[in-house]
Scaffold this motif. Structure first.
Motif, PDB file in Angstrom:
ATOM      1  N   ASP A 167      10.937   7.269   1.597  1.00 49.32           N
ATOM      2  CA  ASP A 167      10.564   8.637   0.958  1.00 49.32           C
ATOM      3  C   ASP A 167       9.364   9.210   1.607  1.00 49.32           C
ATOM      4  O   ASP A 167       9.410  10.397   1.700  1.00 49.32           O
ATOM      5  CB  ASP A 167      10.492   8.356  -0.668  1.00 49.32           C
ATOM      6  CG  ASP A 167      11.763   7.961  -1.240  1.00 49.32           C
ATOM      7  OD1 ASP A 167      12.828   8.555  -0.793  1.00 49.32           O
ATOM      8  OD2 ASP A 167      11.535   7.053  -2.022  1.00 49.32           O
ATOM      9  N   GLY A 168       8.322   8.567   1.944  1.00 45.04           N
ATOM     10  CA  GLY A 168       7.422   9.164   2.389  1.00 45.04           C
ATOM     11  C   GLY A 168       7.749   9.626   3.985  1.00 45.04           C
ATOM     12  O   GLY A 168       7.079  10.783   4.288  1.00 45.04           O
ATOM     13  N   PHE A 169       8.320   8.830   4.856  1.00 43.78           N
ATOM     14  CA  PHE A 169       8.627   9.291   6.043  1.00 43.78           C
ATOM     15  C   PHE A 169       9.479  10.687   5.887  1.00 43.78           C
ATOM     16  O   PHE A 169       9.513  11.643   6.744  1.00 43.78           O
ATOM     17  CB  PHE A 169       9.478   8.299   6.690  1.00 43.78           C
ATOM     18  CG  PHE A 169       9.549   8.705   8.261  1.00 43.78           C
ATOM     19  CD1 PHE A 169       8.878   7.951   9.196  1.00 43.78           C
ATOM     20  CD2 PHE A 169      10.821   9.561   8.818  1.00 43.78           C
ATOM     21  CE1 PHE A 169       8.978   8.244  10.492  1.00 43.78           C
ATOM     22  CE2 PHE A 169      10.925   9.517  10.004  1.00 43.78           C
ATOM     23  CZ  PHE A 169       9.879   9.055  10.868  1.00 43.78           C
TER      24      PHE A 169
ATOM     25  N   GLY B  23       0.937  -1.359  -0.134  1.00 43.61           N
ATOM     26  CA  GLY B  23      -0.025  -0.261  -0.056  1.00 43.61           C
ATOM     27  C   GLY B  23       0.787   1.215   0.046  1.00 43.61           C
ATOM     28  O   GLY B  23       2.171   1.114   0.195  1.00 43.61           O
ATOM     29  N   LYS B  24       0.528   2.282  -0.456  1.00 46.60           N
ATOM     30  CA  LYS B  24       1.025   3.713  -0.374  1.00 46.60           C
ATOM     31  C   LYS B  24       1.180   4.296   1.054  1.00 46.60           C
ATOM     32  O   LYS B  24       0.483   4.443   1.777  1.00 46.60           O
ATOM     33  CB  LYS B  24      -0.046   4.693  -1.257  1.00 46.60           C
ATOM     34  CG  LYS B  24      -0.110   4.155  -2.759  1.00 46.60           C
ATOM     35  CD  LYS B  24       1.119   4.051  -3.562  1.00 46.60           C
ATOM     36  CE  LYS B  24       0.969   3.424  -4.936  1.00 46.60           C
ATOM     37  NZ  LYS B  24       2.055   3.284  -5.737  1.00 46.60           N
ATOM     38  N   THR B  25       2.453   4.712   1.200  1.00 46.38           N
ATOM     39  CA  THR B  25       2.949   5.336   2.204  1.00 46.38           C
ATOM     40  C   THR B  25       3.414   6.827   2.028  1.00 46.38           C
ATOM     41  O   THR B  25       3.278   7.648   3.102  1.00 46.38           O
ATOM     42  CB  THR B  25       4.058   4.496   2.885  1.00 46.38           C
ATOM     43  OG1 THR B  25       4.013   3.154   2.969  1.00 46.38           O
ATOM     44  CG2 THR B  25       4.644   5.094   4.135  1.00 46.38           C
ATOM     45  N   TRP B  26       3.623   7.122   0.866  1.00 42.78           N
ATOM     46  CA  TRP B  26       4.135   8.739   0.581  1.00 42.78           C
ATOM     47  C   TRP B  26       2.929   9.345   0.014  1.00 42.78           C
ATOM     48  O   TRP B  26       2.149   8.941  -0.806  1.00 42.78           O
ATOM     49  CB  TRP B  26       5.249   8.272  -0.396  1.00 42.78           C
ATOM     50  CG  TRP B  26       5.739   9.706  -1.044  1.00 42.78           C
ATOM     51  CD1 TRP B  26       5.765  10.790  -0.488  1.00 42.78           C
ATOM     52  CD2 TRP B  26       6.738   9.735  -1.759  1.00 42.78           C
ATOM     53  NE1 TRP B  26       6.476  11.706  -0.989  1.00 42.78           N
ATOM     54  CE2 TRP B  26       7.347  10.863  -1.840  1.00 42.78           C
ATOM     55  CE3 TRP B  26       7.524   8.774  -3.020  1.00 42.78           C
ATOM     56  CZ2 TRP B  26       8.458  11.607  -2.724  1.00 42.78           C
ATOM     57  CZ3 TRP B  26       8.647   9.254  -3.508  1.00 42.78           C
ATOM     58  CH2 TRP B  26       8.796  10.330  -3.717  1.00 42.78           C
ATOM     59  N   ASP B  27       2.718  10.202   0.889  1.00 41.93           N
ATOM     60  CA  ASP B  27       1.664  11.001   0.495  1.00 41.93           C
ATOM     61  C   ASP B  27       1.496  11.688  -0.990  1.00 41.93           C
ATOM     62  O   ASP B  27       0.508  11.742  -1.601  1.00 41.93           O
ATOM     63  CB  ASP B  27       1.174  12.350   1.299  1.00 41.93           C
ATOM     64  CG  ASP B  27       2.483  13.309   1.602  1.00 41.93           C
ATOM     65  OD1 ASP B  27       3.351  12.885   0.759  1.00 41.93           O
ATOM     66  OD2 ASP B  27       2.315  14.306   2.098  1.00 41.93           O
TER      67      ASP B  27
END
Length: 538
Positions: A150-152, A105-109
């Motif tokens: 990258d999302g964090f 699933g997507k973590t990066w907004d």
């Protein structure tokens, strides 16, 4: 912190996304068996929602009798705006019959708004609903947090919210993915440590190799508290590949003292790496750490002199621990130590103070100056040493050969070889056609010899390489030909050098046959060096 690390292999899914990697269903089943024997805990078989090949694999994988590993199916969270029970991909995972699902699933907004084109809130629901749906169906669920690092970096609060949602839904593992492969080990360690502190579910790492750091990032993650490592055999994977489990496993077990596989399973590592390389039809780098044929190879005379006193002088581990072996190369850089070690391997009696030893070394140096390369042609080197020691009986001698290459306007090229040999005192003639002049020579030679040496049918040429040595001389340049040959048990390499590619090929070809027949000859040594024939041009 647990001292055990779980290995999740994705060679059959992520590995096949690498350029040039293609596996049939039968290939994937063979590799799965070897991975299970190696001791991995999870084998990701593919994405049943993406192609019929993966669906067939999961159907046939039900018949596999695995001792260590669980087969897992890969898929994404539900599509936006629909219920999970209406999502075709999630239902195909259920239909595959696996007991473990791996959901990303997507973590990066940025990915949520740009790639999925949905809201941050809907993405959280997609994660929760998908995992809860599969958990309610009785599956173990591994959640891959795509683009976590990258999302964090861009929005740590939202990145953490996504993994919390996965944990709330009952995910058995939270795996943090460096999907773009752009993170550094210190960054990975810090972020993994943060997740380990804030989550109760065990944490894993899935690293890509775009900065040549996938193995380093995987080790950093484990030291920060991750207890699962995802990767592929030989590092196969999209773009620059995935974390190479062939390096991850021994680094964790031998260097960091984590429990990964048994000592006996670790000894199979080299065999597994080479098996997967062969099945995938991918070249395996000679210098691949731990398992490459050059990983414990020694060429410089000073190095060899030292390892003869103690291998630890130039080896960081005992190669046998990972199923590899020490090799000593003989070349223009070699000293007497190299030659003596090689002679010991062959059970030849050479003395370092012996004039004959010095003579052989000088001969090898002279040949390498001419363009021969024995470090990549062990069989030719062995024949040279045995010949110089008087311990080689020739299986045959060449009287002559002719080649005919014919091309007409309306036909393809036809190659024919006519060969005359002396075998055990008898003159033997043979003619054969082939796919090119070298193949025709090979076929004619075998045809002439097989009645005397039936075992020759068991061997075949597995690789053929030509390298131009003096490109400034254009078509008159010397060439070096390396031939790799195999039978049901062994592989060996031979070399030939000449300004004529046919003659260079002939030298390598007859060395290959001579090596295969060594020990099977009945006639005495007829000449010290096989005749290097001229070429008859047509």
């Amino acid at each position: 912190m647990s001292n055990a690390v779980t290995i999740f292999d994705t060679t059959l899914r992520d590995g096949t996304q690498g350029e040039g990697v293609s596996l049939s269903v039968e290939d994937k089943l063979k590799i799965a068996r070897r991975l299970d024997a190696l001791g991995v805990s999870y084998i990701e078989g593919g994405w049943p929602g993406s192609n019929s090949k993966d669906i067939e694999f999961f159907n046939r994988a039900k018949e596999l009798k695995l001792s260590n590993a669980k087969i897992t199916a890969f898929g994404s969270t539900r599509r936006k705006g629909i219920a999970p029970e209406e999502d075709a991909n999630l239902n195909l995972i259920l239909e595959s019959g696996v007991s473990v699902a791996t959901i990303f699933g997507k973590t990066w907004d940025f990915h949520v708004t740009e790639a999925l084109q949905t809201t941050l809130e809907e993405n959280l629901s997609m994660i929760y609903d998908s995992i809860k749906y599969l958990k309610d169906k009785g599956l173990e669920v591994i959640y891959d947090a795509e683009h976590f690092f990258d999302g964090f970096k861009h929005n740590p609060d939202y990145a953490m919210e996504t993994v919390r949602k996965a944990e709330e839904a009952g995910a058995d593992w939270i795996v943090l993915c460096d999907t773009n492969g752009g993170s550094l080990p210190d960054e990975v360690a810090d972020m993994v440590g943060t997740v380990v502190e804030r989550c109760k579910a065990p944490v894993g790492i899935h690293a890509h190799n775009d900065c040549e750091l996938a193995v380093a990032n995987s080790l950093a993650a484990v030291k920060a508290g991750a207890t699962q490592v995802q990767g592929t055999i030989n590092g196969y994977g999209e773009r620059c590949g995935n974390a190479n489990l062939v390096s991850v496993i021994p680094n964790l077990q031998l260097k960091l003292q984590y429990k990964v596989v048994s000592d006996e399973q670790l000894k199979s590592l080299t065999g597994v790496a080479r098996f997967v390389s062969e099945i995938a039809n991918m070249h395996m780098p000679l210098n691949q750490p731990y398992v490459g044929s050059a990983a414990f190879a020694h060429k410089g005379g000073i190095h060899v002199s030292a390892i003869m006193k103690h291998p630890k002088t130039y080896e960081h581990i005992e190669p046998e621990r990972v199923g590899n072996k020490q090799r000593v190369l003989v070349s223009e850089l070699a000293g007497q130590s190299n030659l003596l070690v090689k002679a010991q391997e062959l059970h030849l009696d050479l003395d370092k103070d012996n004039f004959e030893s010095k003579k052989i070394i000088q001969q090898i140096k002279d040949l390498e100056h001419q363009g021969y390369q024995f470090e990549g042609a062990d069989a030719s080197l062995e024949l040279l040493l045995r010949q110089a020691s008087g311990q080689l009986e020739e299986a045959f001698t060449l009287e002559s050969f002719k080649l005919l290459v014919e091309k007409s306007r309306d036909q393809s090229v036809v190659s024919e070889a006519i060969i005359r040999l002396n075998v055990q005192g008898e003159n033997v003639y043979a003619a054969a056609e082939g796919n090119g002049p070298v193949n025709a020579l090979d076929n004619a030679l075998r045809k002439a010899l097989v009645q005397y040496y039936p075992d020759i049918e068991k061997m075949h040429l597995s690789d053929y390489k030509v390298r131009v040595l003096d490109d400034k001389d254009a078509t008159a340049a010397k060439v070096r030909v390396l031939i790799e040959s195999s039978d049901s048990e062994n592989t060996w390499s031979t070399v030939g050098v000449s300004p004529n590619v046919i003659e260079a090929s002939w030298q390598a070809l007859i060395d290959s046959i001579r090596y295969a027949l060594h020990g099977k000859t009945k006639s005495p040594l007829k000449e010290s060096v096989p005749e290097r024939v001229g070429i008859v041009n047509h």
